[in-house]
Design a protein around this motif. Structure first.
Motif, PDB file in Angstrom:
ATOM      1  N   TYR A  90      72.792 107.283  71.067  1.00  0.00           N
ATOM      2  CA  TYR A  90      72.512 106.186  70.118  1.00  0.00           C
ATOM      3  C   TYR A  90      73.728 104.419  71.247  1.00  0.00           C
ATOM      4  N   TRP A  91      72.611 103.413  71.143  1.00  0.00           N
ATOM      5  CA  TRP A  91      73.986 103.114  71.922  1.00  0.00           C
ATOM      6  C   TRP A  91      73.807 101.279  71.118  1.00  0.00           C
ATOM      7  N   VAL A  92      74.690 100.548  71.141  1.00  0.00           N
ATOM      8  CA  VAL A  92      74.970  99.219  69.982  1.00  0.00           C
ATOM      9  C   VAL A  92      75.020  98.422  71.850  1.00  0.00           C
ATOM     10  N   LYS A  93      74.358  97.362  71.850  1.00  0.00           N
ATOM     11  CA  LYS A  93      74.201  96.462  72.757  1.00  0.00           C
ATOM     12  C   LYS A  93      75.212  95.415  72.768  1.00  0.00           C
ATOM     13  N   GLY A  94      75.511  95.526  74.022  1.00  0.00           N
ATOM     14  CA  GLY A  94      77.296  94.932  74.351  1.00  0.00           C
ATOM     15  C   GLY A  94      77.943  95.966  73.563  1.00  0.00           C
ATOM     16  N   GLU A  95      78.348  96.893  73.432  1.00  0.00           N
ATOM     17  CA  GLU A  95      79.002  97.421  73.315  1.00  0.00           C
ATOM     18  C   GLU A  95      80.584  97.991  74.938  1.00  0.00           C
ATOM     19  N   ALA A 101      74.056  88.324  79.235  1.00  0.00           N
ATOM     20  CA  ALA A 101      72.870  88.487  80.076  1.00  0.00           C
ATOM     21  C   ALA A 101      72.132  89.744  78.614  1.00  0.00           C
ATOM     22  N   ALA A 102      71.256  89.768  78.867  1.00  0.00           N
ATOM     23  CA  ALA A 102      70.095  91.286  77.751  1.00  0.00           C
ATOM     24  C   ALA A 102      70.017  92.091  78.988  1.00  0.00           C
ATOM     25  N   CYS A 103      69.661  91.602  79.644  1.00  0.00           N
ATOM     26  CA  CYS A 103      69.115  92.217  80.850  1.00  0.00           C
ATOM     27  C   CYS A 103      70.644  93.397  81.444  1.00  0.00           C
ATOM     28  N   THR A 112      66.735  87.430  80.778  1.00  0.00           N
ATOM     29  CA  THR A 112      66.127  88.214  80.187  1.00  0.00           C
ATOM     30  C   THR A 112      65.581  89.816  80.615  1.00  0.00           C
ATOM     31  N   CYS A 113      65.018  90.342  80.323  1.00  0.00           N
ATOM     32  CA  CYS A 113      65.054  91.978  80.820  1.00  0.00           C
ATOM     33  C   CYS A 113      63.590  91.387  81.779  1.00  0.00           C
ATOM     34  N   PHE A 114      62.750  90.128  81.155  1.00  0.00           N
ATOM     35  CA  PHE A 114      61.203  89.614  81.667  1.00  0.00           C
ATOM     36  C   PHE A 114      61.374  88.299  82.555  1.00  0.00           C
ATOM     37  N   ASP A 115      62.810  88.198  83.701  1.00  0.00           N
ATOM     38  CA  ASP A 115      62.972  87.226  84.914  1.00  0.00           C
ATOM     39  C   ASP A 115      63.214  87.850  85.560  1.00  0.00           C
TER      40      ASP A 115
END
Length: 129
Positions: free
Chosen positions: A66-71, A100-102, A108-111
């Motif tokens: 498991y991973w928490v985004k930004g941890e 950043a999300a990516c 984003t991961c869609f850039d």
């Protein structure tokens, strides 16, 4: 393999349609702009953690954990709303993204760029009839 034991509410668990690995696709969207930020995978436990902590939590298929985004990056996601699609196989998680999300550092991961695709429009379809 993700843990089969979870505290996810039975009425939510019953609505989920998981893949062969027990996972559901989670589309992450900026809550106020509608910008699609990233896609991740959640099992019952990751969804439970997301719903109860207010932080996006995922199952990493490569690290098998498991991973928490930004941890570790500090680019946290604060959950605003979670929805399940009509088929029960995709989650829409609306968040307030910090940074950043990516993992590449992009917003984003869609850039990464557009793919060449024909652009359709309703008026073109009418003209062809």
């Amino acid at each position: 393999m993700p843990s089969a034991e979870t505290a996810l509410a039975p009425e939510i668990a019953a609505r989920l349609k998981r893949d062969d690995h027990g996972l559901v696709t989670a589309v992450i969207q900026q809550y106020d702009t509608g910008e699609v930020l990233m896609v991740g995978w959640m099992d019952d436990e990751a969804l439970h953690r997301t719903l109860t902590t207010g932080r996006s939590t995922f199952w990493s298929r490569s690290r098998r954990s498991y991973w928490v985004k930004g941890e570790t990056s500090g680019n946290r996601q604060w959950v605003k709303e979670v929805r399940l699609d009509c088929d029960g196989d995709t989650l829409l998680v609306q968040v307030d993204q910090e940074g950043a999300a990516c993992h590449t550092g992009d917003r984003t991961c869609f850039d990464a760029g557009l793919l060449p695709a024909a652009v359709g429009a309703p008026e073109n379809e009418e003209a062809g009839r």
